[in-house]
Design a protein around this motif. Structure first.
Motif, PDB file in Angstrom:
ATOM      1  N   LEU A   5       0.789  -1.230   0.000  1.00  0.00           N
ATOM      2  CA  LEU A   5       0.000   0.000   0.000  1.00  0.00           C
ATOM      3  C   LEU A   5       0.821   1.279   0.000  1.00  0.00           C
ATOM      4  CD1 LEU A   5      -2.752  -1.033   2.587  1.00  0.00           C
ATOM      5  CD2 LEU A   5      -2.860  -1.147   0.092  1.00  0.00           C
ATOM      6  N   GLU A   6       1.955   1.332   0.757  1.00  0.00           N
ATOM      7  CA  GLU A   6       2.621   2.613   0.908  1.00  0.00           C
ATOM      8  C   GLU A   6       4.138   2.583   0.755  1.00  0.00           C
ATOM      9  OE1 GLU A   6       1.024   3.788   4.637  1.00  0.00           O
ATOM     10  OE2 GLU A   6       1.871   2.098   5.744  1.00  0.00           O
ATOM     11  N   ALA A   7       4.823   1.642   1.392  1.00  0.00           N
ATOM     12  CA  ALA A   7       6.288   1.553   1.341  1.00  0.00           C
ATOM     13  C   ALA A   7       6.942   2.876   1.735  1.00  0.00           C
ATOM     14  CB  ALA A   7       6.738   1.122  -0.055  1.00  0.00           C
ATOM     15  N   ASP A   8       6.763   3.253   3.014  1.00  0.00           N
ATOM     16  CA  ASP A   8       7.331   4.500   3.510  1.00  0.00           C
ATOM     17  C   ASP A   8       8.049   4.257   4.834  1.00  0.00           C
ATOM     18  OD1 ASP A   8       5.213   4.005   5.161  1.00  0.00           O
ATOM     19  OD2 ASP A   8       4.041   5.761   4.556  1.00  0.00           O
ATOM     20  N   ILE A   9       8.126   5.276   5.684  1.00  0.00           N
ATOM     21  CA  ILE A   9       8.833   5.162   6.962  1.00  0.00           C
ATOM     22  C   ILE A   9       8.207   4.089   7.850  1.00  0.00           C
ATOM     23  CG2 ILE A   9       7.431   7.027   7.948  1.00  0.00           C
ATOM     24  CD1 ILE A   9      11.064   6.074   8.885  1.00  0.00           C
ATOM     25  N   HIS A  10       6.891   3.903   7.736  1.00  0.00           N
ATOM     26  CA  HIS A  10       6.216   2.875   8.537  1.00  0.00           C
ATOM     27  C   HIS A  10       6.706   1.478   8.134  1.00  0.00           C
ATOM     28  CE1 HIS A  10       3.586   5.984  10.026  1.00  0.00           C
ATOM     29  NE2 HIS A  10       3.260   6.319   8.792  1.00  0.00           N
ATOM     30  N   THR A  11       6.973   1.306   6.857  1.00  0.00           N
ATOM     31  CA  THR A  11       7.485   0.026   6.367  1.00  0.00           C
ATOM     32  C   THR A  11       8.855  -0.266   6.957  1.00  0.00           C
ATOM     33  OG1 THR A  11       6.348   0.498   4.277  1.00  0.00           O
ATOM     34  CG2 THR A  11       7.893  -1.342   4.290  1.00  0.00           C
ATOM     35  N   VAL A  12       9.708   0.751   6.999  1.00  0.00           N
ATOM     36  CA  VAL A  12      11.057   0.595   7.563  1.00  0.00           C
ATOM     37  C   VAL A  12      10.980   0.236   9.047  1.00  0.00           C
ATOM     38  CG1 VAL A  12      13.233   1.775   8.066  1.00  0.00           C
ATOM     39  CG2 VAL A  12      12.062   2.188   5.887  1.00  0.00           C
ATOM     40  N   LEU A  13      10.123   0.930   9.782  1.00  0.00           N
ATOM     41  CA  LEU A  13       9.988   0.675  11.217  1.00  0.00           C
ATOM     42  C   LEU A  13       9.410  -0.711  11.486  1.00  0.00           C
ATOM     43  CD1 LEU A  13       8.723   4.184  12.398  1.00  0.00           C
ATOM     44  CD2 LEU A  13      10.899   3.096  12.998  1.00  0.00           C
ATOM     45  N   ASP A  14       8.416  -1.114  10.692  1.00  0.00           N
ATOM     46  CA  ASP A  14       7.827  -2.445  10.861  1.00  0.00           C
ATOM     47  C   ASP A  14       8.852  -3.535  10.566  1.00  0.00           C
ATOM     48  OD1 ASP A  14       5.336  -1.692  11.726  1.00  0.00           O
ATOM     49  OD2 ASP A  14       4.417  -1.705   9.740  1.00  0.00           O
ATOM     50  N   PHE A  15       9.641  -3.326   9.527  1.00  0.00           N
ATOM     51  CA  PHE A  15      10.670  -4.306   9.179  1.00  0.00           C
ATOM     52  C   PHE A  15      11.705  -4.416  10.300  1.00  0.00           C
ATOM     53  CE2 PHE A  15      14.880  -5.231   7.370  1.00  0.00           C
ATOM     54  CZ  PHE A  15      14.629  -6.492   6.838  1.00  0.00           C
ATOM     55  N   SER A  16      12.143  -3.290  10.819  1.00  0.00           N
ATOM     56  CA  SER A  16      13.150  -3.280  11.886  1.00  0.00           C
ATOM     57  C   SER A  16      12.612  -3.965  13.135  1.00  0.00           C
ATOM     58  CB  SER A  16      13.555  -1.839  12.213  1.00  0.00           C
ATOM     59  OG  SER A  16      14.065  -1.187  11.077  1.00  0.00           O
ATOM     60  N   THR A  17      11.354  -3.675  13.481  1.00  0.00           N
ATOM     61  CA  THR A  17      10.754  -4.269  14.676  1.00  0.00           C
ATOM     62  C   THR A  17      10.537  -5.764  14.490  1.00  0.00           C
ATOM     63  OG1 THR A  17       9.613  -2.162  15.053  1.00  0.00           O
ATOM     64  CG2 THR A  17       8.884  -4.047  16.354  1.00  0.00           C
ATOM     65  N   LEU A  18      10.161  -6.171  13.280  1.00  0.00           N
ATOM     66  CA  LEU A  18       9.954  -7.590  12.999  1.00  0.00           C
ATOM     67  C   LEU A  18      11.262  -8.363  13.128  1.00  0.00           C
ATOM     68  CD1 LEU A  18       8.307 -10.017  12.035  1.00  0.00           C
ATOM     69  CD2 LEU A  18       8.711  -9.255   9.671  1.00  0.00           C
ATOM     70  N   VAL A  19      12.330  -7.850  12.542  1.00  0.00           N
ATOM     71  CA  VAL A  19      13.637  -8.514  12.625  1.00  0.00           C
ATOM     72  C   VAL A  19      14.074  -8.636  14.080  1.00  0.00           C
ATOM     73  CG1 VAL A  19      16.090  -8.305  12.073  1.00  0.00           C
ATOM     74  CG2 VAL A  19      14.373  -7.827  10.316  1.00  0.00           C
ATOM     75  N   SER A  20      13.866  -7.575  14.855  1.00  0.00           N
ATOM     76  CA  SER A  20      14.251  -7.590  16.267  1.00  0.00           C
ATOM     77  C   SER A  20      13.421  -8.598  17.049  1.00  0.00           C
ATOM     78  CB  SER A  20      14.066  -6.189  16.869  1.00  0.00           C
ATOM     79  OG  SER A  20      14.830  -5.236  16.173  1.00  0.00           O
TER      80      SER A  20
END
Length: 274
Positions: A100-115
């Protein structure tokens, strides 16, 4: 003969609050929350910053958790099931965000998921001897099945494929109850590790920012915002209800956490049932 140590104003305040009726306590919580919302409304102009703050605090809480797990080499009191549920809804939200968007929220979600996946790895393999599996017995299907079923029945009506809309709804519902196994585990245990308490408190702060974002958007648009996130009459109030459920699930814990920290004691247990 030593003099008696005076009671701090903070302890007096918490003692007074504790004696009040449940109706008055709820009223005070609502009042404080509204005041906090007003402060945020007049100090932060871009409402999207609330969402960014929510995701950032969650990510920060996970990083602190990882640091503590590595340093103390124990995961005692930490719920593996809550971490697994968190990984599930983050993975789903990341997929929706990429589409849907691929923005800052995507980066934060990816970082939190990996962690979060790293935390799961630590619990399952590196620190499994300290994992309290007997205390972490909340059946995941009690949450996954109802969330999936509700997502199929109640989801946003937007110009996207049906499967994507169901995934989005599932993510919203799953996030609202993902912390339940952790809270249940903390109630059953007689001792709560400080790092676990700090992590759950971070989730509470994260949730407050997310809830503030929704409430302020609804207020500023006269209620129209709920219908902008999905046409139909069932989905908007269901989203609002999910946000309220998640916020109040964590509000009870945050109350006892603040009380403990202010009193200088380790948080021992939640006194009200989840």
């Amino acid at each position: 003969m030593g003099s008696k140590r005076g009671v701090s104003p903070t302890n007096k305040m918490f003692a007074w609050v504790r004696k009040q009726s449940m109706k008055l306590k709820i009223g005070m919580i609502i009042t404080v929350s509204l005041l906090a919302l007003l402060v945020l409304k007049f100090t932060i102009k871009d409402q999207d910053h609330f969402f960014v703050a929510s995701e950032t605090v969650h990510f920060g809480g996970i990083l602190i958790l990882i640091h503590t797990l590595i340093k103390q080499k124990t995961c005692s009191g930490l719920s593996l099931k809550t971490q697994e549920l968190t990984a599930i809804f983050l993975a789903v939200r990341l997929l929706c965000s990429l589409i849907l968007e691929a923005d800052i929220h995507t980066v934060l979600d990816f970082s939190t998921l990996v962690s979060t996946v790293w935390v799961i790895y630590m619990i399952r393999f590196k620190l499994k001897t300290t994992y309290m599996a007997d205390m972490d017995d909340f059946p995941l299907y009690y949450l996954l099945v109802p969330a999936a079923g509700l997502a199929i029945l109640v989801h946003p009506y937007l110009p996207f494929p049906l499967f994507g809309r169901i995934l989005w709804a599932f993510c919203v519902y799953m996030e609202s109850v993902s912390v339940l196994p952790q809270l249940r585990m903390m109630q059953k245990a007689k001792m709560i590790e400080p790092f676990t308490a700090h992590y759950v408190f971070a989730l509470g702060i994260s949730r407050f920012f997310g809830f503030a974002h929704l409430i302020l958007q609804v207020y500023e648009t006269g209620g129209k915002y709920l219908f902008l996130i999905g046409a139909g009459y069932i989905w908007p109030p269901t989203v609002l209800l999910s946000e309220i459920v998640q916020t109040f699930i964590l509000a009870d814990f945050c109350y006892y956490y603040i009380k403990s920290v202010m009193s200088g004691h380790l948080l021992v247990s939640l006194q009200s049932p989840v």
